[in-house]
Design an enzyme around this catalytic site. Structure first.
Site, short mmCIF file in Angstrom:
data_model
loop_
_atom_site.label_atom_id
_atom_site.label_comp_id
_atom_site.label_asym_id
_atom_site.label_seq_id
_atom_site.Cartn_x
_atom_site.Cartn_y
_atom_site.Cartn_z
N CYS A 22 0.16 5.85 7.46
CA CYS A 22 -1.17 5.48 7.95
C CYS A 22 -1.02 4.55 9.15
O CYS A 22 -0.22 3.62 9.13
CB CYS A 22 -1.93 4.78 6.83
SG CYS A 22 -3.52 4.14 7.33
N PHE A 41 -22.48 -11.98 25.35
CA PHE A 41 -21.93 -10.90 24.54
C PHE A 41 -22.30 -11.21 23.08
O PHE A 41 -21.47 -11.21 22.18
CB PHE A 41 -20.41 -10.78 24.69
CG PHE A 41 -19.94 -10.59 26.11
CD1 PHE A 41 -19.86 -9.32 26.66
CD2 PHE A 41 -19.58 -11.68 26.90
CE1 PHE A 41 -19.41 -9.13 27.97
CE2 PHE A 41 -19.15 -11.51 28.21
CZ PHE A 41 -19.06 -10.24 28.75
N ASP A 69 -18.14 -14.03 23.79
CA ASP A 69 -17.36 -13.26 22.81
C ASP A 69 -17.34 -11.79 23.25
O ASP A 69 -18.01 -10.94 22.66
CB ASP A 69 -18.02 -13.41 21.42
CG ASP A 69 -17.29 -12.60 20.35
OD1 ASP A 69 -16.15 -12.18 20.58
OD2 ASP A 69 -17.88 -12.40 19.27
N CYS A 117 -2.27 -0.03 9.25
CA CYS A 117 -1.50 -1.27 9.09
C CYS A 117 -0.10 -1.05 9.65
O CYS A 117 0.57 -0.09 9.30
CB CYS A 117 -1.37 -1.64 7.62
SG CYS A 117 -2.92 -2.14 6.86
N CYS A 160 0.84 -1.21 0.00
CA CYS A 160 0.00 0.00 0.00
C CYS A 160 0.87 1.25 0.00
O CYS A 160 1.82 1.35 0.78
CB CYS A 160 -0.90 0.00 1.24
SG CYS A 160 -1.87 1.52 1.39
N GLN A 210 -19.05 -8.66 12.80
CA GLN A 210 -17.71 -9.16 12.50
C GLN A 210 -17.22 -8.46 11.23
O GLN A 210 -17.99 -8.27 10.30
CB GLN A 210 -17.72 -10.68 12.32
CG GLN A 210 -18.02 -11.46 13.60
CD GLN A 210 -16.92 -11.35 14.64
OE1 GLN A 210 -15.77 -11.01 14.34
NE2 GLN A 210 -17.26 -11.62 15.89
N CYS A 259 -7.15 1.83 -0.24
CA CYS A 259 -6.89 1.00 0.93
C CYS A 259 -7.15 -0.43 0.48
O CYS A 259 -8.13 -0.70 -0.23
CB CYS A 259 -7.81 1.39 2.09
SG CYS A 259 -7.61 0.33 3.53
N CYS A 283 -11.01 -10.93 20.85
CA CYS A 283 -10.22 -10.10 19.94
C CYS A 283 -9.00 -9.53 20.67
O CYS A 283 -8.38 -8.60 20.19
CB CYS A 283 -11.08 -8.97 19.37
SG CYS A 283 -11.84 -7.97 20.65
C1 LIG Z 1 -16.83 -8.56 20.09
S1 LIG Z 1 -18.51 -8.11 20.11
C2 LIG Z 1 -19.24 -9.67 19.73
C3 LIG Z 1 -20.66 -9.65 19.32
C4 LIG Z 1 -21.16 -10.95 18.67
N1 LIG Z 1 -20.79 -12.12 19.42
C5 LIG Z 1 -20.67 -11.06 17.24
O1 LIG Z 1 -19.81 -11.90 16.97
O2 LIG Z 1 -21.16 -10.31 16.39
C6 LIG Z 1 -18.79 -7.87 21.81
C7 LIG Z 1 -20.21 -7.61 22.21
O3 LIG Z 1 -20.25 -7.41 23.62
C8 LIG Z 1 -21.19 -6.40 23.92
N2 LIG Z 1 -20.83 -5.86 25.24
C9 LIG Z 1 -19.88 -4.96 25.54
N3 LIG Z 1 -19.84 -4.76 26.87
C10 LIG Z 1 -20.78 -5.56 27.42
C11 LIG Z 1 -21.22 -5.81 28.75
N4 LIG Z 1 -20.66 -5.18 29.78
N5 LIG Z 1 -22.22 -6.70 28.95
C12 LIG Z 1 -22.78 -7.34 27.90
N6 LIG Z 1 -22.41 -7.14 26.61
C13 LIG Z 1 -21.43 -6.27 26.38
C14 LIG Z 1 -21.06 -5.43 22.76
O4 LIG Z 1 -22.23 -4.64 22.63
C15 LIG Z 1 -20.83 -6.37 21.59
O5 LIG Z 1 -22.06 -6.73 20.99
#
Ligand SMILES: C[S@@+](CC[C@H](N)C(=O)[O-])C[C@H]1O[C@@H](n2cnc3c(N)ncnc32)[C@H](O)[C@@H]1O
Length: 418
Positions: free
Chosen positions: A71, A286, A350, A74, A65, A257, A152, A376
């Site tokens: 930037c 989550f 997650d 990356c 790039c 995602q 990009c 992540c």
């Molecule tokens: C990495 S994302 C994953 C979402 C989903 N599993 C996906 O793969 O699309 C993390 C999620 O956690 C939620 N989140 C963040 N803080 C939180 C909390 N204290 N309690 C519950 N959910 C929460 C966010 O709104 C988000 O939707």
């Protein structure tokens, strides 16, 4: 001097032989002999600018790039893809090592599953009034300046096609004084754009925004004025995403995602792990708008989703599916405990980058036979994995998934059993 290693942010780390000071150097690779100019203090050392690579590592490649180096998007385009995949796996191994997992336990960390560039369906561009004009791009490395992006390599073609029109659009709107974001998500029913503004737009600007949405066939264009909640300026279609065969509405600014391919890889691992669990309901903690819950439901499981964003919970509830419930719950403050967890045959969690410490502690004490962690952030993943393993789980598989080619960033999907 010789570069020892690459740190978690993607910068090379070298130690000055005269003072013993650590230097953080962007754009270098381990083992390289480099000439640098030391700069500002940073953490336990000092940042440094690369002046010359005197002896290059065999893994060095030409960055593809033209913005690379300026930037901040990356950090590692100068590293060959195979070396990058090894390095990302090592980030996960090192993080687990810091939490007391020994070499035998970490030897099972799989090879990184690397997803190709050019597949991202969402991007958050930085926007700012700068140098008498308005720029759209990404933040420069270690700076609040915005590097204007002409091209990009990360977004999909459809997302990239919106960059130039959005750049022209932001020149005509009142931008936040300190800059802001323009977040674009390609959903299955069209692009969803959330634009930060510094002031209420006048009627003419509102008309221009609506015309822009129509001209580019956006599903929705929302404005976030002065950091307030997103409000639609043009709602032409409901932005919806197909998950587990169902179309679900994406709230403005809601999590998705970053690529279809990444999502498919994560979902595949989750489904396979849960398939091996005994019959019974599954919790998706989550859960967002149901990236895992909907495919799990499609695979015949009764699923309960818990999530902190009320709009996401509303989108899942609105589907009105038998055998799928959604709960608005802050899982940091109120993790599911013994009573909440006892009906599940498997739990998927997650969390955001901060991890799920409180929930992992409850799972360690009261969790079911199968727990799947998606993360992540290797550091908080390793902390939560430690809690699970100390609670009696075996870490059965750990797969690093790279949805962010060239960034110092890696995701993990891991299966725990007991
Ligand atoms: C990495 S994302 C994953 C979402 C989903 N599993 C996906 O793969 O699309 C993390 C999620 O956690 C939620 N989140 C963040 N803080 C939180 C909390 N204290 N309690 C519950 N959910 C929460 C966010 O709104 C988000 O939707």
């Amino acid at each position: 001097m010789v570069v020892d290693t690459i740190g978690a942010r993607g910068d090379g780390i070298a130690t000055r032989s005269d003072t013993g000071e650590r230097l953080y150097i962007p754009g270098v690779l381990p083992g390289e002999h480099v000439t640098v100019r030391p700069g500002e203090p940073r953490g336990d050392g000092r940042s440094a600018r690369l002046e010359a690579v005197d002896a290059a590592a065999p893994e060095r490649v030409e960055p593809p790039c033209p913005h690379f180096g300026r930037c901040g998007g990356c950090a590692l385009q100068h590293m060959a893809p195979e070396a990058l995949a090894l390095w990302k796996r090592d980030l996960v191994v090192q993080a687990l090592g810091r939490r007391g997992f020994d070499a035998e336990q970490t030897s099972g960390v799989a090879a990184t599953l690397s997803l190709p560039a050019g597949t991202r369906r969402r991007a958050t561009f930085a926007i700012k009034g700068q140098g008498g004009g308005a720029v759209l791009g990404f933040n420069a490395r270690a700076s609040h300046a915005v590097v204007p992006i002409e091209t990009c390599l990360l977004p999909s073609d459809a997302l990239r096609a919106l960059v130039a029109p959005l750049r022209d659009l932001i020149r005509t709107v009142p931008l936040p004084r300190k800059g802001g974001d323009c977040a674009v998500t390609l959903t299955d029913t069209g692009a969803d754009v959330v634009l930060d503004l510094g002031a209420e737009p006048d009627l003419e600007t509102r008309e221009r925004l609506a015309a822009f949405a129509a001209a580019h066939d956006l599903a929705r264009l929302s404005l976030r004025i002065d950091g307030g909640p997103p409000e639609p300026a043009a709602a032409r279609r409901l932005p919806e995403v197909r998950l587990g065969g169902r179309l679900v509405a994406l709230p403005a600014g809601g999590f998705l995602q970053p690529s279809r391919e990444g999502e498919a890889a994560l979902v595949d691992h989750v489904l396979r792990a849960v398939e091996a669990a005994p019959p019974g309901p599954v919790a998706d903690l989550f859960g967002g708008i149901g990236t895992f819950a909907l495919p799990l439901h499609g695979a015949g499981r009764v699923v309960h989703l818990a999530e902190g964003a009320a709009e996401a919970v509303g989108a899942v509830s609105a589907l009105g599916l038998d055998g799928l419930t959604a709960e608005h719950r802050d899982l940091f403050e109120r993790p599911l405990g013994a009573k909440g967890l006892k009906r599940f045959a498997a739990v998927v969690f997650d969390p955001p980058r901060a991890g799920a410490q409180a929930q992992a502690a409850e799972l360690a004490a009261h969790g079911p036979g199968v727990v799947v962690a998606v993360s992540c952030n290797p550091a908080t993943f390793a902390r939560d994995a430690r809690l699970l393993v100390d609670g009696g789980y075996t870490m059965e598989s750990v797969v690093p998934v790279d949805q962010f080619p060239w960034a110092a960033h890696v995701e993990v999907v891991a299966v725990f059993r007991r």
